[in-house]
Structures are given as structure tokens and as C-alpha cells.
Write an enzyme that holds these catalytic residues in place. Structure first.
Site: not given
Length: 1049
Positions: A47, A86, A524, A559, A563, A596, A599
Site C-alpha cells: 500500500p 496506507d 508499519w 522495503q 514491508w 536522487k 525539489k
RNA sequence: GGGCUCGUAGCUUAGCCUGGCGGAGCGCACGGCUGAUAACCGUGAGGUCACGCGUUCGAAUCGCGUCGGGCCCA
């Protein structure tokens, strides 16, 4: 009915139309219904957090999922594909706090927790809706109408039920633990919620006065002066050597310092001592009898009661002073050592990050990081500071509000994951990992270091801990479901969030009243139960029994600790086994330079920008083909543009035969290739498309999406567009009902209809658009959507590897011939009499010589027997070194003689042993005096290919010249037709004046051909014509001036 | 500091598992085609396969080490 399609591929139109079609015909549901009853494929959607906006990484993630699910569906699987969201946790709380202008938990409490929760909920739901639209625009097919959401009661129950299981198994415990603490959010945060970056902090060396030894100090180093008031011990390493050192100051005074022997020089330099002598050296374990005083004990009353000792610890490193300051209330390792050595867990800091009264009047109420200078000042006043400076080092921060974290000892709830570590390690062996090292190395490493899981948070917007504790007797109860809660109270609870559940009191068996602990779950834990929550377990059990565990999940490599791990942990607690059978770990999206996206650098690329420019199919195909799924994707606009170009070429290949097919009323009864005598090139492209399908299946089995998409791209560009379409084109122009033309249509139809099915999982819009027109247009009985088709698979009997190989030689030879033409200055427009192919091997060109003839524009193709070459010219070079010594003064004459002769004659003379005659003398020439070289004759231009050499004969005959000039003229007239913007079938009148009688004579025989090619009712050609027309242009071809005029007939 | 991973042409990358001629695309230069045409195609130049050591008849590929990037951990 097939219809013609517009010229350029316009992704926006294509995708809008297809989206509308899917919606109108309810295709998604029909596809899912179609497969019900098939073999099951249980996918669990990781999610995404409801941030409101998807980024390129989440787009990639969902595209991978969608492509695999579409493929599995075509393979006949019934899918479980609920999308997931989530929706709890700090990020949303922080957003809402910002929105309401709140600064602390006090603001929330006075605003009202119920109103705050309502804000969080509607915020999360709104964000979810926005993101759903964005995912849909990418063509992602998940069950969007019925997603699982962590804020729903049934989801909350899944978490409750799991915690209850943990309790039943004795894995739930409450304890005083040192945790990462965010003083702003005033909650514990998980290790995985800590973000590290450089921070400038004090770096101080502190002297702890040893008891019973005058002027003697233990020296420690720290970057957190504010923890000194909580110091209760020091640690040394048992094997390191330590020394007692008499250290002299500039003013002649001295003090005795204890530190690691190897680090003396460094420490004394920091303290500006001028000289030293070692009084005594000992191992770490010899220091254990020492005790010391906390230098701030006059300020911190509690310190006076503690005994400060020296302890052994493995985590001590030979850095700084080799002695580590221990504050069990403020450090993880400190805490563990404290437990082991029964040290006081002294933590005079509150949840707001300020000193409590335990820290003494002077410090009480001060924010710890702000108190650093004051502590340093106090240490100086007490003569306890050896040195101070500053240090830039990586320091942890709250990942949501960016506040530097502190470590404090608090009472928290834990799941004893460390007890399950070995079982977890065994379980991950049973899971298939893609790539293999994601599990065997990366995940294994993480699990091996697994610590107990702190699941409690002191916040509002989350799943409430279903733990009730009796105020009278302290008994504890964990509630597993809403029904169970209702049973205990006799009243239903509408919403299982705070504050509704906070008010629910239970009656304890002792007669006392039980109250819920105020904490909520770590988020989590929410997603950790997704694999059964998505099946509505425990509320419903049937689905769970049929589907669980998941067949497949895929997420980014971050993850591993997220997750992948939280799910495994929760599942081990609940069911004792892994909740998934296979895991594809994918990479991150970075910018073109591999940085990466952020902004602040301004290098963020939004998925909707890519979709806006090139369409969703392009974005999808690009992210899938750019690199292997598990590697980081360096996004490049150029790469996306290339994919778009490739799809445009596919579009052109698709639309090219449509006008002819429509004109010829091509219908389904003629679409079966088995009705025709196929040409070898037809059988070749059919073989290729079957090979392609096989290749895709093999690569999909290992989730090698990059290989799959690259094979597709290669087929579209090389086999279909650049080769087959070129070969087949003249056949479509034949204006009769020629079987050769019909065979070409049938082949094109077969190839295209197969190709769109192979493309469907990856470019679902474009595949659908082509399918609707070409396949459905021809056969209304075909499945209504390409996504309802079965995967076409491949037929081994249609794959002809020999033919594929032959064709690859033909392509090579054609390219080599083009190369030779370029070297010889002979344009492809000009026919050549022959090309000659020479190779050391027996080349199997099958029945493809006609392909070679047309593609090389050659009247004849000659394949020489293996090892043979065309007859070569000989060239000689004289070996002066050999001639000189034999003929001495006459050498010059001999050289002159040999040079004047034909090289062949020289060779004949040498071979026969005859002398040569020159200026009345005769000379006997031997083989060593002359070297022969073979060179191709001037009219044969060679070019190499992998198996040999191609010679293009550029000899011009009048016949070839005539054809060449005719084609030059045709081309120019066609060009002018274009300029006049004439319709393809519009007739014209043409006049051609040229200043060469020779050329005029040559082309006179081509007059009819030219007329018919350019659709001229009247063609006048002459030396000195009066030229008039709508458009008149002058051209120059090989030095000849041509004036052409064109007018509508 | 530790685990994993990546490093190949100016840029993006294939090949690495299983050792045997380093292959594409973009960009650049030159050319072709003109019934896909604001499209398409060909040719050419461009490489210390990050660096070093080792294994091997032979290393981009296997091993060890170093450097640099990424993710995770400490």
C-alpha cells in the site's frame, strides 16, 4: 470493418479512446469475471502512503505490478488484485497539524482529538482519491473500487487479531526501553523512521574524578553533553591496554589521567598538555575495581546515590579515549549494558525532550539539545572538561518533522521478534526471491540483526492498541475483534479509532475497571497484516483459506527493512510462516546522472509530465525496458522519446497495409495463412513472432521485464519495420486479386494480431487500439478486448531456426552490399548487374535469393562455391633486396622491364622459367624477386560481412543507365507531386527537358513505365522543350541538367 | 565501520550466472530512400570494459583488494 488510421501515432487520442472504451464496456470487470475459476494468483499490493501525489517510483512500481497481472490474467489465472492504501500515521498528522497551525500535542488535545481524527481521516481519503486517478491514467488495473484501507474497521480488526495472537503466544511485552524519540512529535519512532544526515555537534572530552585517588581522572569522549547528568558508568574493552598517565600542563601543574594506551598522544594534544609520562599500564579488565564520581553531582541530586563503576563491553572501540560514557537512559547499547550489569536506568528527560526535576533545579525544564553549552560550562567550572570542539557527523532525525531525535528510556510495547529470528531465517529460504540475492544476502542480513519490534506510538491517528489494563489489579487483556469488544461491553463501537475506543471501559474479573492503554500502533504494523487484511480476515475466513499466502509481491529495495520485513514478522507471529511465496525487489528512480530526485536540486520528473508528452504506454514501456527491475532507474527524457519513436514505428507498420486491405475487402475468411502458398519471407516473420512469444514466456518466468520489452522492441524495429514491411510492400500494390498479395495480407494479419497480444500486458492502450481495429474490425466474434484474449503462446512447429538464420545472412549481405555501393558511389536507385557472394562456408540462403535481388537492387545474385573468389586482378611489388644482388648494375633495367609488363605475364614467365627480354638482353627472374597481390577488379566493389565478402559489380551498361535515369526522373516527379499536394490517384501532365541527347535516347524506352509510375496522362520528353506547368523545377543528375514541369491533368 | 549492489563509447545501456571476435540506442559526421515522409534507412568515427593483483592457454565475465555511486545498517 477495418478503418484507416491517422498518420502519426497520437498517444493522447489513442489512450483517451481506449480508456473510454474500457469504461463504456466495463472491460476490467469482464476480464476478471472471464478468468474466475482459473488457477489462482494472489497478489498483494504494497500500500502506498496517501501523500496525494504519485511520483515516478510509485508509477514504476504499479506499472510492474500491472504488467505482471495482465500477463497472468492472459495466461488464464484468476487474480486477487485489491489495491491497498496506507492511511494512518504521523505524516498525515503532521500535515493536518501544519494545516491547523499546531505546534505540539497540547494543541491537538485542546482542539479535540475527535475533531483532529476526523480531519486526518478526510484528508487521507481525499489523498487516496487523487492518487487513484493518477494510477488509473497509467492504465493500472487493480480493484480500485474496493481497495483495502488501513483506516477501515475490518482492517483494524486484522491488526487487533494479530496482536492478540502475539499475546497468546507470549510474544507481547511491555517494558522500559530506550527508543528513538522525537521530542516534537513526542512519540517513539521506529528505526526505519529515522533519517540520517550530517549535523554539527559538540565534541567534548570529560574527566571523571576517580574516588580514593587524588587528582586522578577517567577520560571519556561524547558528542552529547546533555547526557552527562545521566552518566552512571563507563565501559572499557577487556583486551585493550590502558594507561595511567601523568600529564603536564604548560604552567607546570599536572594531573593523572586514565585512557587507552594507543590514544594517549591524541587525547593529550586535544587537552593542550605539554608533556607526559606513563605511570602504569594495565588491561581493560584490570580497571574494574575503580569507582568515580559524576562531576555534576552537586547539580543533579540523584547522582549522589549512584555508584559509578567501570564495566567491560564489546562495543568499545579504540577511538577517542577508548573509554565509553554510559547513560543507560539515553543509549541503546548503554541500556543493554545497564540491564546486564544492573545499573540504574536513569533518565531525567521527559517526553518533550526537556529535563525533568530529577535532573536538578538548574537543568529542569530545559530542552536537552539547547542545554549542551550550559553543561559544558558547568563541566569547565568544576574542572572536569579536558577539551571541547565541534564535530560534523551523521545524526538521526524524525523522518517526518526532521527534528533531531534523542534516545530516552520509556515504557513501550514490544513484540519479541528476536525470539522468532531463527524461524524467520528458515522461512525466507522457502520464498523465491528475484533477484536471488535480494533474499539470500540482503534480507537475510537484515533478519539476522532483527531486534524486538517496538509497536507502540504515543499519537492519535493510528490503529489503537487493543490492550486494556485493570486499574485495580493490573491484569491485562487484548481484544481481537470488534465483536469481541461488543460482547464485553454490550455496546457496539462505531469507529475503532481514538477517541471512541478510549472511552470503552471493561470490567475486570477482579471487579475493577479496565482502561485501554492510550497508545496507537506503529504504522508499519498496519501494512504488516495486509496479506490477510486484504482478504478481510479475521472477519471472513473462507477467502483466507482459499487464497492465503500471497503468490507474489513486488516493492522497492527500501522495503527490505520495511514491508518485506514487517509482513514476515507479523505473519510469523500470527501463522508461523511467510505470508508470500515470491518477491520481486525493484530499484529506485533516480535522475539521469544517478542522483536522487529532489525539489532542492530541481531534477524531479513527474509521471504525469511524461504521460502528457509521450503517453502512458511510452512511460510504461520505458520504465520496463530501461534496465533490470532490481537496478536503479536513471530516468532520461531521451530514453522516453526513443520508446515513443519505437511505438510510432509500430503504429506506421500497423497502418501501412490498412488502405490496401480495405480497398481489397480483405476479410476474416482470407486471414488464415494455411490457405496460401506462403513466400519464405512470410514463413520467416511467422517463425520470428513465434520465437518472440517463446522468448517472452521464458523471461517472464523470471520477471525479467527488461528482457521481455527489449525483445519486443527488437522485433518491432528490426524484423517487422525495417525488414518485413520493406519486403512485403511491393506485393500490396498489385491491383488484382493476386494470391501472393493475399498471402501477404494474411501473414501481416497473423503477425500483427499476435504481436498486439504479446504487447498487451506492457502497452495496454496501444495494443487495445490496434486490436479493436485490426482484429475486432475483421472478426466481430473475437474477444471484445485484447485483454480478454488468451496469451497466444507459441507453436514450436512454426519456428524455423534454419530459415531465421538464412534470413540473418540475407540481411547481413544486403547491408554489406549497401556499404559497397556507398564506397563505389552507386546509389541504391541505380540497379547493378550482379552481386557476388564469396564465403569459406557453404552458406544456406534457402529460397531467399529473390529477397537479396530486390533488396540490393541487383539483376543477378551469384553465390560462389565455398572458398572461391571472383577472378582477381594481380598487382606486383618488386623485391629490390633480391633483385639487386643478382643483377647488380643492370637492376634498374630489370625493374623497368618488370614494371612495363602485365602482372599476369610476369607470373606466367616465372612459373614457366623462361627469361624475359629487355633492350636486347635476357634476364631470368625467380619467384622471390616478385610478390603478387590479388586485388578485386575496379568494377567489383567489396564489402565484408560476418561469413565472407560481397562484391557489387558497378559496371554500367546502357540498359542499367536507362533504368537508373528513369528512376531518377520518376523520383523527382513524385517529389513534385508531393510539393503540389496531389492526391495519390490524381493524374498529371508532365514535361521533361534535358540537355543530353544520349540520356534522352536511353530513357525513351522507359517512357511508358515513367508515365504509369507517376500517373501521367501526358509525358513529353525532349532536348529543347517549351516547358510550362503549375510547378517547374530544375534538377541536376550526374552533371546533366533536367527541367521538369508538372500540371494537373 | 558492516551487508548488499552498481561502475562497459560523450550519454543511456546489452553481454557477466555458464571465461573464447565488446553489441545496441541516442548524440556527432557523412550518405541513402522518397507509395511510413515533420517519417524511415545505411555507413563512419568514438572503448584503459573504474583501478590493481591473482586464477587460466585465454578474463568485461571467476577470485581478492582499492576507488567511486546507490540502498540498508552501525
Amino acid at each position: 470493418m477495418i478503418v484507416e488510421v491517422p498518420g502519426q501515432y497520437n498517444p493522447k487520442n489513442v489512450e483517451d479512446e481506449v480508456r473510454e472504451f474500457w469504461h463504456r464496456e466495463d472491460i476490467y470487470h469482464r476480464v476478471r469475471r472471464l478468468r474466475s475459476g482459473g488457477r489462482r494468483f494472489f497478489f498483494v499490493d504494497g500500500p502506498p502512503y496517501t501523500t496525494g501525489r504519485i511520483h515516478l517510483g510509485t508509477a514504476w512500481n504499479k506499472v510492474i505490478k500491472d504488467s505482471i497481472l495482465r500477463y497472468m490474467s492472459m495466461r488464464g489465472y484468476e487474480l486477487k488484485d485489491r489495491a491497498g492504501w496506507d492511511m494512518h500515521g504521523l505524516p498525515i498528522e503532521v500535515k493536518v497539524e501544519e494545516h491547523l497551525g499546531f505546534r505540539s500535542k497540547k494543541d491537538i488535545e485542546s482542539y479535540g482529538v475527535d475533531r483532529f481524527i476526523e480531519q486526518c481521516k478526510s484528508f487521507a481519503l481525499r489523498q487516496k482519491d487523487e492518487m487513484t486517478e493518477q494510477f488509473k491514467s497509467l492504465g493500472v488495473w487493480l480493484d480500485w473500487e474496493n481497495p483495502y484501507m488501513t483506516l477501515r474497521n475490518e482492517y483494524i480488526e486484522a491488526a487487533w487479531w494479530t496482536l492478540k495472537r502475539a499475546h497468546e503466544r507470549g510474544l507481547l511485552e511491555r517494558g522500559l526501553r530506550v527508543v528513538n524519540w522525537c521530542p516534537r512529535c513526542q512519540t517513539a519512532i521506529a528505526d526505519s523512521e529515522v533519517e540520517y544526515w550530517d549535523e554539527k555537534d559538540p565534541s567534548i572530552y570529560v574527566k571523571f574524578p576517580v574516588e580514593g585517588e587524588e587528582n586522578t581522572y577517567i577520560v571519556i569522549w561524547t558528542t552529547t553533553p546533555w547526557t552527562i547528568p545521566a552518566n552512571v558508568a563507563v565501559a572499557v574493552h577487556k583486551d585493550f591496554m590502558y594507561s595511567k598517565v601523568r600529564a603536564w600542563r604548560r604552567d607546570g601543574t599536572y594531573e593523572i589521567l586514565i585512557m587507552a594506551t594507543d590514544l594517549i598522544e591524541n587525547v593529550l594534544k586535544q587537552g593542550r598538555y605539554v608533556d607526559y609520562e606513563i605511570l602504569e599500564s594495565m588491561r581493560g579488565e584490570d580497571l574494574l575495581s575503580l569507582t568515580y564520581k559524576n562531576p555534576l553531582q552537586d547539580l543533579v541530586p540523584a547522582q549522589r546515590d549512584f555508584v559509578h563503576g567501570v564495566h567491560l563491553a564489546d562495543f568499545v572501540t579504540a577511538e577517542n579515549t577508548g573509554i565509553v560514557h554510559i547513560a543507560p537512559g539515553h543509549g541503546l547499547e548503554d541500556y543493554e549494558l545497564g540491564l546486564e550489569k544492573r545499573l540504574p536506568i536513569f533518565c531525567p528527560v521527559g517526553e518533550d525532550g526537556r529535563y525533568t526535576s530529577e535532573a536538578g533545579e538548574k537543568y529542569e525544564g530545559k530542552y536537552v539539545r539547547d542545554a549542551n553549552p550550559e553543561v559544558v560550562e558547568d563541566l569547565i567550572e568544576r574542572g572536569a572538561l579536558l577539551a571541547s570542539g565541534e564535530l560534523v557527523h551523521r545524526y538521526g532525525h524524525c523522518w517526518r518533522c526532521k527534528t533531531p531525535i534523542i534516545f530516552i528510556a520509556t515504557r513501550q510495547w514490544f513484540i519479541r521478534i528476536s525470539d522468532l529470528r531463527d524461524q524467520m531465517l528458515q522461512e525466507i529460504e522457502r520464498v523465491s526471491w528475484y533477484p536471488d540475492w535480494a533474499g539470500s544476502a540482503r534480507f537475510k542480513d537484515w533478519i539476522s540483526n532483527a531486534r524486538d519490534w517496538c509497536i507502540s506510538r504515543q499519537r492519535y491517528w493510528g490503529i489503537p492498541l487493543p490492550i486494556w489494563i485493570c486499574r485495580s489489579c493490573g491484569a491485562m487483556e487484548v481484544i481481537g475483534t470488534a465483536a469481541e469488544l461488543e460482547m464485553r461491553t454490550g455496546r457496539p463501537v462505531e469507529d475503532l479509532h481514538r477517541p471512541a475506543v478510549d472511552g470503552v471501559k471493561l470490567r475486570c474479573s477482579c471487579g475493577g475497571q479496565m482502561e485501554r492503554v492510550p497508545d496507537v500502533f506503529d504504522v508499519w504494523f498496519d501494512s504488516a497484516v495486509a496479506s490477510w487484511a486484504t482478504l478481510n480476515f479475521p472477519r471472513e475466513e473462507n477467502e483466507f483459506r482459499v487464497w492465503w499466502p500471497a503468490d507474489f509481491i513486488t516493492e522497492g529495495h527500501d522495503q527490505t527493512r520495511g514491508w518485506f520485513y514487517s509482513q514476515l514478522g507479523a505473519s510469523m507471529v500470527a501463522f508461523g510462516r511467510a505470508p508470500y511465496k515470491s518477491v520481486l525487489m525493484h530499484g529506485f528512480t533516480l535522475d539521469e546522472q544517478g542522483r536522487k530526485m529532489s525539489k532542492s536540486i530541481g531534477n524531479v520528473v513527474h509521471p504525469e509530465d511524461v504521460v502528457g508528452r509521450y503517453g502512458a504506454d511510452t512511460l510504461r514501456f520505458y520504465v520496463l525496458s530501461s534496465n533490470a527491475p532490481w537496478e536503479d532507474l536513471h530516468f532520461s527524457w531521451e530514453g522516453a522519446m526513443n520508446v515513443n519513436r519505437m511505438l510510432n514505428i509500430l503504429w506506421n507498420a500497423y497502418r501501412f497495409p490498412l488502405p490496401y486491405m480495405i480497398l481489397d475487402k480483405f476479410d476474416i475468411s482470407r486471414a488464415d495463412t494455411s490457405r496460401y502458398d506462403l513466400r519464405p519471407e512470410d514463413r520467416w516473420i511467422i517463425s520470428r513472432v513465434n520465437s518472440l512469444a517463446k522468448d517472452i514466456e521464458e523471461n517472464m518466468a523470471g520477471y525479467m521485464l527488461h528482457r521481455v520489452t527489449r525483445s519486443l522492441q527488437e522485433f518491432i524495429l528490426e524484423d517487422l519495420s525495417r525488414w518485413y514491411i520493406q519486403l512485403v510492400r511491393p506485393r500490396t500494390w498489385i491491383e488484382t486479386d493476386d494470391p501472393d498479395k493475399l498471402a501477404a495480407y494474411a501473414t501481416l494479419y497473423t503477425v500483427m494480431s499476435t504481436l498486439v497480444k504479446l504487447l498487451a500486458p506492457f502497452t495496454p492502450f496501444l495494443a487495445e487500439s490496434i486490436y479493436q481495429n485490426l482484429v475486432r474490425g475483421l472478426d466481430p466474434g473475437a474477444p471484445e478486448s485484447v485483454h480478454m484474449c488468451d496469451w497466444p503462446g507459441y507453436r514450436e512447429d512454426l519456428i524455423d531456426k534454419r530459415l531465421e538464420e538464412s534470413m540473418s545472412y540475407v540481411r547481413e549481405i544486403s547491408e554489406a552490399a549497401a556499404n559497397a555501393r556507398q564506397k563505389g558511389g552507386r546509389k541504391l536507385r541505380w540497379p547493378v548487374s550482379r552481386i557476388i557472394i564469396s564465403s569459406d562456408e557453404q552458406l544456406d540462403l534457402g529460397d531467399l535469393l529473390h529477397v537479396l535481388r530486390t533488396q540490393t537492387n541487383s539483376k543477378d545474385v551469384i553465390v560462389l562455391p565455398p572458398g572461391e573468389k571472383p577472378e582477381m586482378d594481380l598487382e606486383i611489388s618488386l623485391v629490390q633486396k633480391k633483385i639487386g644482388p643478382v643483377f647488380k648494375g643492370e637492376s634498374k633495367d630489370v625493374v623497368e622491364a618488370l614494371k612495363s609488363m602485365n602482372p599476369r605475364e610476369v607470373k606466367r614467365i616465372i612459373d614457366s622459367g623462361e627469361p624475359i627480354e629487355w633492350k636486347g638482353k635476357s634476364y631470368r627472374i625467380t619467384g622471390e624477386m616478385v610478390e603478387f597481390m590479388e586485388i578485386p577488379p575496379a568494377n567489383l566493389i567489396p564489402a565484408e560481412f560476418s561469413k565472407g565478402v560481397v562484391y557489387v559489380d558497378v559496371t554500367l551498361t546502357d540498359e542499367l543507365k536507362a533504368e537508373g535515369y528513369a528512376r531518377e526522373i520518376i523520383r523527382r516527379i513524385q517529389d513534385m507531386r508531393k510539393e503540389l499536394d496531389l492526391k495519390v490517384d490524381e493524374m498529371i501532365r508532365v514535361s521533361v527537358a534535358l540537355d543530353s541527347s544520349e540520356v534522352l535516347g536511353l530513357i525513351s524506352g522507359w517512357k511508358d513505365h515513367i508515365s504509369s509510375e507517376v500517373r501521367a496522362t501526358l509525358l513529353r520528353m525532349g532536348n529543347d522543350l517549351d516547358i510550362e506547368g503549375e510547378l517547374t523545377k530544375d534538377w541536376e543528375v550526374d552533371g546533366i541538367n533536367i527541367r521538369v514541369s508538372v500540371a494537373r491533368a
